[in-house]
Write a protein that holds these residues in place. Structure first.
Motif, PDB file in Angstrom:
ATOM      1  N   VAL A 167       0.770  -0.985  -0.032  1.00 48.55           N
ATOM      2  CA  VAL A 167       0.177   0.212  -0.166  1.00 48.55           C
ATOM      3  C   VAL A 167       0.961   0.923  -0.072  1.00 48.55           C
ATOM      4  O   VAL A 167       0.287   2.332  -0.905  1.00 48.55           O
ATOM      5  CB  VAL A 167      -0.665   0.540   1.583  1.00 48.55           C
ATOM      6  N   LEU A 168       1.697   1.313   0.944  1.00 48.19           N
ATOM      7  CA  LEU A 168       2.524   2.778   0.974  1.00 48.19           C
ATOM      8  C   LEU A 168       4.363   2.639  -0.242  1.00 48.19           C
ATOM      9  O   LEU A 168       3.838   4.068  -0.723  1.00 48.19           O
ATOM     10  CB  LEU A 168       3.579   1.996   2.592  1.00 48.19           C
ATOM     11  N   GLN A 172      -0.570   3.298  -3.321  1.00 46.09           N
ATOM     12  CA  GLN A 172      -1.206   3.773  -1.943  1.00 46.09           C
ATOM     13  C   GLN A 172      -2.480   4.108  -1.688  1.00 46.09           C
ATOM     14  O   GLN A 172      -3.475   3.994  -0.575  1.00 46.09           O
ATOM     15  CB  GLN A 172      -0.580   5.627  -2.071  1.00 46.09           C
ATOM     16  N   ARG A 173      -3.831   4.396  -3.125  1.00 47.66           N
ATOM     17  CA  ARG A 173      -4.842   4.232  -3.067  1.00 47.66           C
ATOM     18  C   ARG A 173      -5.618   2.702  -2.637  1.00 47.66           C
ATOM     19  O   ARG A 173      -6.856   3.090  -2.387  1.00 47.66           O
ATOM     20  CB  ARG A 173      -5.494   4.551  -4.571  1.00 47.66           C
ATOM     21  N   ALA A 175      -5.395   1.874  -0.099  1.00 48.33           N
ATOM     22  CA  ALA A 175      -5.186   2.033   1.759  1.00 48.33           C
ATOM     23  C   ALA A 175      -7.088   1.997   2.023  1.00 48.33           C
ATOM     24  O   ALA A 175      -7.466   2.142   2.763  1.00 48.33           O
ATOM     25  CB  ALA A 175      -4.803   3.694   2.502  1.00 48.33           C
ATOM     26  N   TYR A 253      -5.116   7.615   7.068  1.00 51.39           N
ATOM     27  CA  TYR A 253      -4.451   8.082   6.110  1.00 51.39           C
ATOM     28  C   TYR A 253      -5.484   8.486   5.424  1.00 51.39           C
ATOM     29  O   TYR A 253      -5.606   8.767   3.785  1.00 51.39           O
ATOM     30  CB  TYR A 253      -3.527   7.042   6.089  1.00 51.39           C
ATOM     31  N   ASP A 257      -5.968  11.313   2.061  1.00 57.08           N
ATOM     32  CA  ASP A 257      -5.747  10.878   1.026  1.00 57.08           C
ATOM     33  C   ASP A 257      -7.676  11.577   0.365  1.00 57.08           C
ATOM     34  O   ASP A 257      -7.137  11.894  -0.237  1.00 57.08           O
ATOM     35  CB  ASP A 257      -5.500   9.857   0.878  1.00 57.08           C
ATOM     36  N   ARG A 297      -0.248  14.814   3.965  1.00 61.81           N
ATOM     37  CA  ARG A 297      -0.045  13.184   3.239  1.00 61.81           C
ATOM     38  C   ARG A 297       1.302  12.909   2.961  1.00 61.81           C
ATOM     39  O   ARG A 297       1.833  11.539   2.908  1.00 61.81           O
ATOM     40  CB  ARG A 297      -1.054  13.585   1.760  1.00 61.81           C
ATOM     41  N   THR A 301       2.672   9.964   5.003  1.00 62.03           N
ATOM     42  CA  THR A 301       3.940   9.158   4.356  1.00 62.03           C
ATOM     43  C   THR A 301       4.373   8.560   4.539  1.00 62.03           C
ATOM     44  O   THR A 301       5.617   7.261   4.928  1.00 62.03           O
ATOM     45  CB  THR A 301       3.462   8.851   2.782  1.00 62.03           C
TER      46      THR A 301
END
Length: 688
Positions: A167-168, A172-173, A175, A253, A257, A297, A301
Motif C-alpha cells: 500500500v505505502l 497508496q490508493r 488503502a 491516512y 487521501d 499527506r 506517508t
C-alpha cells in the motif's frame, strides 16, 4: 472468486501434508559424545555421567536421568553445566554390575526440544526392564499444534508486513480498498493469535508434550524466563504498535487521501463552476488548501513508512533472536542477515498477496502500481538470494550436507520453488507491460456505483429519521396551510411508502451499476491474464512458505553431519574387532531390516558381542528375539549357539562369547519379527 477458493484449498492441503503426519520436531542440538560412551562396558562404576552436545542447551534439574536395569533412578537429580556444551549429573556411589540407561531431555539454543537415550554397562552387560521409547517433547498433538502455529505466524507476518508495504510503496490508493484492508488486518489477527497460542504451548512442547500442561502456570513462568519466551512476549508488544500503525494507515491516512483528492479534484471543479479562476482569491485559497493537504499527506506517508519499517524489523528480529540465526558461527552477523531475509520474503510474498486481492476485488489498479511492485519484488529477490546463500553456507558447511541431510534436501526444494516463482513473475511482468491504464469507462462505472450506494445510504438515513406517523409535515406547515398541503402532510403512510420504494429503487440501481462495473473490469483480457499468472505465483508461494517453515524446524546440515561423525567415532570398534551387517526379510508385515554384529576383539578366547537391529529407514527395530550361532565347518566345530541379552530397543549384547580357535567361521543370525515370522541369514568371516 472460484480461483481464490481453490488457492485456499491448496493452502489447507499444504498445511495438512506438512503437519498431518508430524513426528517429533527435529532437534537442532545433537549429542556428539558422552562419558561413559554409548554401548561401552566399564570396569569401575563412574561417579558422574557427562553428555556433550553440538551446541549449548538449556536444562532443568530433571533433564538428565540415569536408570538401573530395573528402571530405578540412580542419579542425584541435579544436572549441571560442566563446561561449554558439556553437561553432567552425579550418580550414587557403588553402582552394581549391569546395564544402565541414560535419558536426556533438553532445549537447544535455537529453541527446539532435544530428547534421547543411550546405555552403558558396569562390569558386564545385563538384561534391563527399561524401555527406551520415542521422545515425548516436541511430538504428539502439542507438537502438531506448535508446528501449525509456527506456520500461521509466518503467514500472518508476511501478509501484515507485505500488504502494508504494498500500500505505502506501490499503491497508496489501495488503502481505501476494503479487500486490501481486510487482508492486512487478517494478517495482524493471524500473527497475534498464533503468537498467543505458541506462548501457551511452549511449556508443554519443550517438556512433557501433554495437552493438560498447556495451561500450567509454573511452566508458563519457566517459559517467560527463556529466550524463546522473551521473543514471543516482545512480538506481542510490537503487535500492539502494529495495531496502531494499521489503524492510522486505514483510518487517518485514508481520510487525508480523500481530503486531498477532494481539494485537488472536487474543490477545483467547484471553484471553476463558481467562476473562481486561478488568479481569483477563491481559486488561490483552494489551491493553497490543496497544497497544504498534499504536504500533510506526504509527511504522513513518510511517518508511516518509517514507523512500519521499525515495527516490521522488530517483528522479524523476534524470530532471528530465537531461531537458527542466534546460534552457531557468526551469530552477530547472522541475526541481521536473517532479519533482512524475512523482510524480503514479506515484501515479495505479502505484496504478491495484496496484488492478487487487488486484481480480483478492487475496481481498478493502475499499471504504474503494478510496475512499482515489480521493482520491489525484483529488489526482494536479489536480497533473498544474497542472504540465502550466506545462510545456506552457514547452516550446511559442506557440499555433502546439501544432498546428504534433510536440511540440504529441503533447501534444494526451496531453491527450486523460488526458481519457479521467478519464472512465473517473469510471465506476470510480460502481462504488466501490456496492461493499459484503467479505462475511463471502468473507472466511471465504478464511481457511479459508489455514488449510487452513497445516495442510497443517505436516503435510508433520512427515511429512518423522518416521523412516519406525524400529522404535520414540512409541506403541511400549520393550521394556515392549504387543504392540499394538509392532505399531503396527513398522508404520512403514502409518503412513507414512496420513500421505501425510492430506497428500494436506489438499491437496485446501485447493484446494477456495480455489476456493470465488474463486467467492464473483468472484460479486459490483459487484466485476466495478469490475474491468472499472479494466482499461480501465489499458489507456489504457499508451498514455498510451507517448505520454509519446515526448514526452521529441521536440524541444520552442519549439525547433523557433526553428530554423525561423533557417533561414528564413539561407536567405532577397537582395532582387531569384526563388524558384519546381515540384511534380513522374514516375509511378514514389517519384516525387513538389518542386523549389525560387532565382535571384539574377534580372536580365539572370550569376546564381547553387540547386535544392533534397525529398520530400512535406520530407526531401531524392537524385534522379539535374536540368536547367533558360530560354526567352523573345516574342523567340524559347532554350531555354537549364543543367546544375547536385550539391552535397549534394537540393541542386544552378549559377553564372554567363546571362540575355540582361529579360522573361517560361519556366523548365522536368526531374527524373529513376530510369533511366526523368522529368518536365518549367514555370513563367513575370519576370526583370529
Amino acid at each position: 472468486m472460484r480461483a481464490v477458493r481453490g488457492l485456499l484449498a491448496l493452502l489447507l492441503a499444504v498445511v495438512g501434508a506438512l503437519f498431518g503426519g508430524a513426528a517429533p520436531a527435529s532437534a537442532h542440538a545433537a549429542l556428539i559424545g558422552s562419558d561413559p560412551a554409548q554401548g561401552t562396558v566399564v570396569d569401575k562404576a563412574p561417579a558422574q555421567v557427562t553428555l556433550t552436545f553440538s551446541e549449548t542447551v538449556a536444562l532443568s534439574d530433571d533433564s538428565l536421568r540415569v536408570l538401573d536395569p530395573r528402571g530405578q533412578r540412580v542419579d542425584t537429580g541435579r544436572a549441571f553445566n560442566q563446561s561449554g556444551a558439556m553437561y553432567g549429573v552425579k550418580v550414587h556411589a557403588g553402582l552394581p554390575r549391569g546395564t544402565y540407561t541414560v535419558t536426556y531431555q533438553v532445549v537447544s539454543a535455537d529453541s527446539h526440544p532435544v530428547s534421547g537415550a543411550f546405555t552403558f554397562s558396569v562390569g558386564a552387560p545385563s538384561a534391563t526392564t527399561v524401555t527406551v521409547s520415542g521422545p515425548t517433547a516436541g511430538g504428539g498433538v502439542v507438537g502438531w499444534l506448535y508446528g501449525f502455529g509456527r506456520y500461521v505466524s509466518y503467514a500472518g507476518f508476511i501478509v501484515l508486513a507485505g500488504g502494508a508495504a504494498f500500500v505505502l510503496a506501490c499503491w497508496q490508493r489501495g488503502a481505501g480498498v476494503r479487500a486490501v484492508q481486510r487482508l492486512v488486518v487478517s494478517g495482524w489477527l493471524a500473527l497475534t493469535s498464533a503468537t498467543l497460542a505458541l506462548l501457551l504451548l511452549r511449556g508443554s512442547y519443550t517438556t512433557s508434550g501433554k495437552i493438560a500442561d498447556v495451561f500450567d502456570l509454573s511452566l508458563m513462568g519457566q517459559v517467560l524466563q527463556t529466550k524463546s519466551g522473551a521473543a514471543l512476549v516482545s512480538r506481542l508488544l510490537l503487535l500492539a504498535a502494529g495495531a496502531l500503525f494499521v489503524a492510522v494507515l486505514f483510518g487517518a491516512y485514508v481520510k487525508r487521501d480523500a481530503d486531498a483528492q477532494e481539494a485537488t479534484g472536487g474543490g477545483r471543479g467547484r471553484a471553476g463552476g463558481s467562476g473562481a479562476a486561478k488568479g481569483t482569491p477563491r481559486g488561490g485559497a483552494l489551491e493553497e488548501d490543496a497544497a497544504d493537504l498534499a504536504a500533510e499527506r506526504r509527511d504522513l506517508t513518510f511517518g508511516l513508512a518509517i514507523g512500519g519499517t521499525v515495527v516490521a524489523a522488530g517483528l522479524a528480529a523476534t524470530w532471528a533472536m530465537a531461531e537458527h540465526a542466534s546460534t552457531g558461527i557468526q551469530a552477530g552477523l547472522a541475526m541481521p542477515v536473517d532479519v533482512l531475509h524475512l523482510l524480503a520474503v514479506a515484501a515479495w510474498l505479502g505484496g504478491l498477496a495484496a496484488l492478487l486481492v487487488s486484481l480480483y476485488r478492487a475496481p481498478s489498479i493502475e499499471r504504474a502500481a503494478v510496475r512499482r511492485f515489480s521493482r520491489v519484488a525484483f529488489a526482494s529477490v536479489v536480497t533473498l538470494v544474497s542472504t540465502g546463500v550466506y545462510q545456506a553456507w552457514r547452516q550446511l558447511g559442506s557440499w555433502s550436507a546439501l544432498t546428504g541431510t534433510t536440511y540440504g534436501q529441503l533447501l534444494i526444494a526451496k531453491v527450486g520453488l523460488v526458481a519457479v516463482l521467478v519464472g512465473l513473475a517473469w510471465v506476470s511482468r510480460r502481462w504488466t507491460v501490456r496492461l493499459t491504464e484503467a479505462s475511463a469507462s471502468a473507472v466511471a462505472a465504478w464511481r457511479t456505483a459508489e455514488r449510487q450506494r452513497a445516495a442510497e445510504k443517505k436516503r435510508s438515513a433520512v427515511a429512518a429519521k423522518s416521523p412516519a406517523g406525524s400529522g404535520v409535515s414540512a409541506k403541511s406547515g400549520g393550521p394556515g396551510a392549504s387543504g392540499r398541503d394538509r392532505g399531503s402532510g396527513s398522508g404520512a403512510p403514502g409518503t412513507s411508502g414512496r420513500s421505501a420504494r425510492a430506497a428500494q429503487l436506489a438499491r437496485q440501481q446501485a447493484a446494477v451499476a456495480e455489476a456493470r462495473a465488474r463486467r467492464i473490469r473483468d472484460a479486459d483480457p490483459v487484466r485476466s491474464g495478469l490475474r491468472r499468472s499472479v494466482l499461480a505465483e501465489a499458489g507456489v508461494a504457499i508451498v514455498l512458505l510451507a517448505v520454509t517453515a519446515a526448514l526452521t524446524s529441521t536440524e541444520p546440515g552442519r549439525t547433523e553431519e557433526a553428530a554423525r561423525a561423533a557417533t561414528a567415532a564413539t561407536s567405532q570398534p577397537s582395532s582387531g574387532s569384526l563388524t558384519l551387517k546381515f540384511p534380513f526379510d522374514t516375509g511378514g508385515q514389517d519384516g525387513r531390516g538389518t542386523v549389525a554384529l560387532t565382535l571384539d576383539p574377534a580372536r580365539a578366547g572370550g569376546n564381547l558381542m553387540h547386535l544392533y537391529v534397525v529398520r530400512p529407514n535406520g530407526r531401531a527395530f524392537d524385534v522379539p528375539e535374536v540368536k547367533v550361532a558360530f560354526t567352523l565347518e573345516a574342523k567340524g566345530i559347532g554350531p555354537l549357539p549364543v543367546v544375547p541379552d536385550r539391552v535397549a530397543t534394537g540393541h542386544w549384547s552378549a559377553s564372554g562369547v567363546q571362540i575355540p580357535m582361529a579360522g573361517d567361521w560361519k556366523i548365522a543370525v536368526t531374527v524373529r519379527t513376530s510369533d511366526i515370522d523368522q529368518v536365518t541369514v549367514n555370513k563367513n568371516a575370519q576370526i583370529g
